[in-house]
Design an enzyme around this catalytic site. Structure first.
Site, short mmCIF file in Angstrom:
data_model
loop_
_atom_site.label_atom_id
_atom_site.label_comp_id
_atom_site.label_asym_id
_atom_site.label_seq_id
_atom_site.Cartn_x
_atom_site.Cartn_y
_atom_site.Cartn_z
N ASP A 89 -3.09 1.70 6.63
CA ASP A 89 -2.29 1.27 5.48
C ASP A 89 -1.98 -0.22 5.54
O ASP A 89 -2.00 -0.91 4.52
CB ASP A 89 -0.98 2.07 5.43
CG ASP A 89 -1.23 3.55 5.21
OD1 ASP A 89 -2.29 3.88 4.65
OD2 ASP A 89 -0.37 4.37 5.61
N ASP A 146 0.86 -1.18 0.00
CA ASP A 146 0.00 0.00 0.00
C ASP A 146 0.90 1.23 0.00
O ASP A 146 1.67 1.45 0.93
CB ASP A 146 -0.90 -0.01 1.24
CG ASP A 146 -1.86 1.16 1.24
OD1 ASP A 146 -2.80 1.14 0.43
OD2 ASP A 146 -1.66 2.10 2.02
N GLU A 183 -1.97 -1.68 -5.98
CA GLU A 183 -3.26 -1.14 -6.36
C GLU A 183 -3.12 -0.35 -7.65
O GLU A 183 -2.12 0.33 -7.85
CB GLU A 183 -3.75 -0.21 -5.25
CG GLU A 183 -5.22 -0.26 -5.03
CD GLU A 183 -5.60 0.47 -3.74
OE1 GLU A 183 -6.79 0.63 -3.51
OE2 GLU A 183 -4.71 0.87 -2.99
#
Ligand SMILES: [Zn+2]
Length: 406
Positions: free
Chosen positions: A364, A196, A280
């Protein structure tokens, strides 16, 4: 497994005065050809509605060279030719972004090709043809043998040199060679990890590792602000202003190098030590508006982070999975799957309100764990280096995210 990869090596040149002049001249001709080509394309488009290609323009420029531009004979014919090729690419990217904008998939600028000016720096030029590499030097067409500052960094054997690009930045000259090279992909037995990208940290990994932002970046940014003010105080056109601009340029170069280094080290570490990395798929322009990414990554760009990770993954036998943009990784509880619809960017801690779970975790880390879980469920994903990737591994690697995105 052995694969053929296309990669680049960049290193600093150690030029003498004669070579320096020659390099500046080459960069000047490249800039001239680019600007001339841009003007010609615009003219032709106004009259005929069509735009001449790089090959047409090069033929036209060669004819002009004999009569009006004899000074162009002092440099390699590659310099203008490759500059016109760059111009073609600039237009291709412009049209690609226009199309994306029409489809609503692009939020940034479309970037119509602009004239190159000396204000932006001396610039660069690309050469092809007879390029030879020695332990302490590189031999380029027309420029001869140029000394290198670093010994034996450029590979001497087992490569096919495709081109060499010479670039100036803040008084330093670099050469970047693009090569085709055979490489052995090692067996990677590392763990699966979700990454992340952070707000306050560079990144959080699903195994709990937090990669901090470097403090020195902040200090340098302060210095840059001070130098910018110094430039503003000097009179326009004065020698003192030029001097201040040079000092500022040097500082920009340093901070740029440090940031690029941070991201390079991070992507190398991931690709070398993990067998699967889940990231992501961020909408970059939207993210920058939110200041959602750490400074180092927002500077080189998320796309660059992903590009580096993807090509390095192919070298080290790692697999990159890009989670879909609509996967609510930060809003979902990594313990039970409960979704917190009200979670905002300001909430640093994830609190699960499912009575049976009650997980409390750093936001996170929670997101990173959710990402790592996608590795198992995503059956469509494939090895980043691909089975039949010989010769095309880089393209295959770049295409991967769209295939495994869903
Ligand atoms: Zn929960």
């Amino acid at each position: 497994m052995r694969v053929t990869v296309t990669r680049a090596y960049k290193t600093e040149l150690d030029l003498n005065n004669r070579q320096l002049t020659a390099c500046k001249r080459h960069a000047g001709v490249a800039r001239f050809a680019y600007n001339w080509g841009l003007a010609r394309k615009q003219e032709a488009y106004k009259v005929t509605g069509k735009s001449p290609s790089a090959i047409d323009l090069h033929r036209e420029l060669n004819a002009l060279k004999k009569i009006e531009l004899p000074w162009m004979y002092e440099v390699s014919k590659c310099a203008p030719q490759e500059a016109l090729r760059n111009l073609d690419n600039a237009f291709a990217h412009f049209f690609r972004r226009c199309k994306l904008k029409q489809e609503g998939k692009w939020r940034g600028k479309v970037g119509y090709p602009q004239r190159k000016t000396k204000k932006q720096g001396v610039g660069s030029f690309r050469l092809t043809g007879a390029i030879a590499i020695f332990p302490t030097a590189i031999q380029l067409p027309r420029l001869g043998r140029l000394r290198l500052k670093e010994r034996e960094y450029l590979p001497l054997s087992g490569i096919k040199v495709l081109s060499a690009t010479v670039t100036e930045q803040a008084g330093h000259w670099y050469v970047s060679i693009q090569v085709e090279q055979e490489q052995t992909v090692p067996v990677n037995n590392g763990p699966t990890v979700g990454v992340d990208l952070g707000v306050k940290t560079l990144a959080t990994l699903s195994d709990g590792t937090v990669i901090p932002n470097h403090r020195h970046l902040k200090r340098r940014l302060k210095k840059i602000k001070r130098l910018q003010r110094a430039v503003g105080r000097r009179k326009k056109g004065s020698q003192n202003r030029k001097k201040a601009v040079r000092t500022l340029g040097k500082e920009y170069r340093k901070v740029g190098n440090q940031r690029a280094n941070t991201v390079h080290q991070f992507t190398s570490r991931l690709a070398k030590t993990k067998s699967v990395v889940v990231i992501e798929d961020l909408n970059v322009s939207g993210m920058l508006k939110n200041h959602h990414l750490a400074q180092a990554i927002s500077d080189v760009g998320f796309a660059e982070f992903r590009r580096q990770l993807t090509y390095k993954a192919a070298w080290y036998g790692c697999r990159v999975i890009v989670a879909s943009r609509w996967e609510p990784s930060s809003k979902t509880c990594s313990g039970c799957g409960w979704v917190d619809e009200d979670l905002t960017l300001a909430d640093r801690v994830f609190r699960c309100e499912n009575p049976g779970c009650g997980l409390v975790m750093d936001r996170d880390l929670n997101a990173a764990i959710n990402l790592s879980k996608l590795a198992g469920s995503s059956s469509e994903s494939q090895n980043a280096c691909g089975e039949d990737s010989a010769g095309r591994s880089r393209e295959a690697a770049v295409k991967l995210p769209t295939q495994s995105g869903a």
